[in-house]
Structures are given as C-alpha cells and as structure tokens.
Design a protein around this motif. Structure first.
Motif, PDB file in Angstrom:
ATOM      1  N   ILE A 165      -2.642  -5.995  14.952  1.00 27.49           N
ATOM      2  CA  ILE A 165      -1.637  -5.246  15.708  1.00 27.49           C
ATOM      3  C   ILE A 165      -0.329  -6.050  15.765  1.00 27.49           C
ATOM      4  O   ILE A 165      -0.331  -7.237  16.086  1.00 27.49           O
ATOM      5  CB  ILE A 165      -2.143  -4.941  17.131  1.00 27.49           C
ATOM      6  CG1 ILE A 165      -3.342  -3.975  17.064  1.00 27.49           C
ATOM      7  CG2 ILE A 165      -1.032  -4.337  17.992  1.00 27.49           C
ATOM      8  CD1 ILE A 165      -4.012  -3.728  18.390  1.00 27.49           C
ATOM      9  N   GLY A 166       0.757  -5.396  15.455  1.00 23.17           N
ATOM     10  CA  GLY A 166       2.064  -6.041  15.480  1.00 23.17           C
ATOM     11  C   GLY A 166       2.382  -6.879  14.258  1.00 23.17           C
ATOM     12  O   GLY A 166       3.467  -7.474  14.187  1.00 23.17           O
ATOM     13  N   GLU A 167       1.468  -6.944  13.291  1.00 26.01           N
ATOM     14  CA  GLU A 167       1.671  -7.810  12.127  1.00 26.01           C
ATOM     15  C   GLU A 167       2.131  -7.072  10.876  1.00 26.01           C
ATOM     16  O   GLU A 167       2.365  -7.690   9.850  1.00 26.01           O
ATOM     17  CB  GLU A 167       0.386  -8.584  11.838  1.00 26.01           C
ATOM     18  CG  GLU A 167       0.012  -9.541  12.971  1.00 26.01           C
ATOM     19  CD  GLU A 167      -1.312 -10.250  12.733  1.00 26.01           C
ATOM     20  OE1 GLU A 167      -2.005  -9.895  11.757  1.00 26.01           O
ATOM     21  OE2 GLU A 167      -1.646 -11.148  13.514  1.00 26.01           O
ATOM     22  N   THR A 168       2.260  -5.743  10.985  1.00 29.92           N
ATOM     23  CA  THR A 168       2.672  -4.969   9.817  1.00 29.92           C
ATOM     24  C   THR A 168       4.010  -5.440   9.237  1.00 29.92           C
ATOM     25  O   THR A 168       4.138  -5.555   8.008  1.00 29.92           O
ATOM     26  CB  THR A 168       2.725  -3.471  10.154  1.00 29.92           C
ATOM     27  OG1 THR A 168       1.406  -3.023  10.493  1.00 29.92           O
ATOM     28  CG2 THR A 168       3.240  -2.649   8.985  1.00 29.92           C
ATOM     29  N   PRO A 169       5.020  -5.731  10.072  1.00 36.34           N
ATOM     30  CA  PRO A 169       6.287  -6.208   9.486  1.00 36.34           C
ATOM     31  C   PRO A 169       6.132  -7.481   8.659  1.00 36.34           C
ATOM     32  O   PRO A 169       6.779  -7.629   7.612  1.00 36.34           O
ATOM     33  CB  PRO A 169       7.169  -6.450  10.719  1.00 36.34           C
ATOM     34  CG  PRO A 169       6.639  -5.505  11.750  1.00 36.34           C
ATOM     35  CD  PRO A 169       5.154  -5.501  11.523  1.00 36.34           C
TER      36      PRO A 169
END
Length: 205
Positions: A165-169
């Motif tokens: 979570i939150g690591e896509t960028p």
C-alpha cells in the motif's frame, strides 16, 4: 590521429540492425527482471533467502517477469520508434514495419515456461497496432512514454497488495528509471540516422 584517439575513447556508434535488435531484446529482459526482482528483494528484507527458496513464490515471480517482459518488448520497440522517427523522413510506416518485425522476432524467439506463450504471442500480434498508435502523436522521450508494462507488472507482482500500500509510485518510478536508462544506452551506442538507412535498405532487398 585525432579521429583514431576519439574512437578509442568513444567507439563509433553502431549502425547494424542485428546488433540493435539484440540490444532491444537485452533491454526488455533487463527492464522486466531488474524492476521485479529488486522490488521483491527489498520487500523480503532479512527473509530474502527463505522467500526466494519458496517454490510458490518462485512460480509467481517467474509469471510476473514473463508478463512484464512481454509488454516491455513493446515498450522498448516503441521507444526505438520514437527515437528513430525524426530520421525516417516520410517513411515512418516503413520504420514501424521494420521495428514491428524486430519485436516480433524477439517475442517469437523467447522460450517461456508452459502457460506464458499465449501472452507473448498476443504481444507479438499487437505490435503493429502499438506502433501505429504511437505514430499518431509526435515522438516522445522515455520520461514521457506511455508504458504498457506497468499494468501487468502491478497486476502480477508476487507481493500481496496489502503489503505494498502506498508503494505504487515507487514501483512505477523504478520501471520508468530503467526505460530512461534504456534510451540513454541507445543514444550512446547507436547512430539513429545510419540505423534508419540500414532498415530502409533491408526493406528494399
């Protein structure tokens, strides 16, 4: 003397289409493998040895790498088209056909495990459409290229979505970084005008 010294320091850029095809194949594999494995190693942390010894994880990792590779071949091919098009004059359709043939040969020559061939064949069949769509817009550099590898990469990463979570960028950023590096290597290693001439000559034989 000065020319000899310059060439020893910086060898002349390549113009051979076979060498260029090998470069695109190598870079597509590098983009897929480096992006996927580096991320998984970071996530595994101190448990890397155990994680990378798990058969289920390795199967999922291989699936992700092949899915990403199939799309990455298209991405590096489109990147090459965008870089070479300014040197093609009014023959951009011929350029697209030559690069589509190169990409198709790369995908047809790959030796994926059972179950992955269909994805590579679909990517091969879609190359002409991918290049045609790219040619509807002005050439773009690697930092602005639409990456088709992004979707399969994110869909098949062998790390549960709840654990990223939150690591896509950052995942997207790593993929983009390797595509940008591919363009830099392309520019250093090859002569675009000479490559276009070679492709033109080959199509007339």
């Amino acid at each position: 003397m000065l020319t000899w010294l310059r060439d020893r320091i910086r060898p002349p850029r390549g113009r051979d289409t076979a060498a260029f095809a090998a470069f695109l194949e190598r870079q597509a594999a590098f983009v897929a493998q480096k992006t996927v494995i580096d991320y998984c190693r970071v996530k595994a942390g101190r448990h890397e040895r155990q994680t990378f010894a798990d058969p289920d994880f390795l199967a999922a990792l291989a699936h992700c790498r092949w899915q990403t590779y199939a799309a990455a071949v298209g991405d590096v091919t489109v990147l090459a088209e965008s870089w070479l098009r300014p040197h093609a004059g009014g023959e951009k359709a011929r350029l697209a056909a030559a690069l589509s043939a190169i990409g198709a040969t790369i995908l047809a020559g790959a030796e994926p495990p059972q179950g992955e061939r269909e994805t590579l064949d679909a990517a091969r069949e879609g190359l002409p459409r991918l290049l045609a769509a790219a040619q509807e817009s002005p050439p773009v550099s690697a930092d602005r290229l639409r990456l088709t590898a992004e979707a399969p990469l994110l869909a098949t990463l062998p790390i549960h979505p709840d654990q990223r979570i939150g690591e896509t960028p950052s995942i997207r950023g790593a993929l983009r970084f390797h595509i940008v590096s591919t363009q830099q290597e392309m520019e250093r290693g090859f002569d675009p005008a000479a490559l276009v001439q070679e492709m033109r000559a080959a199509s007339l034989r």
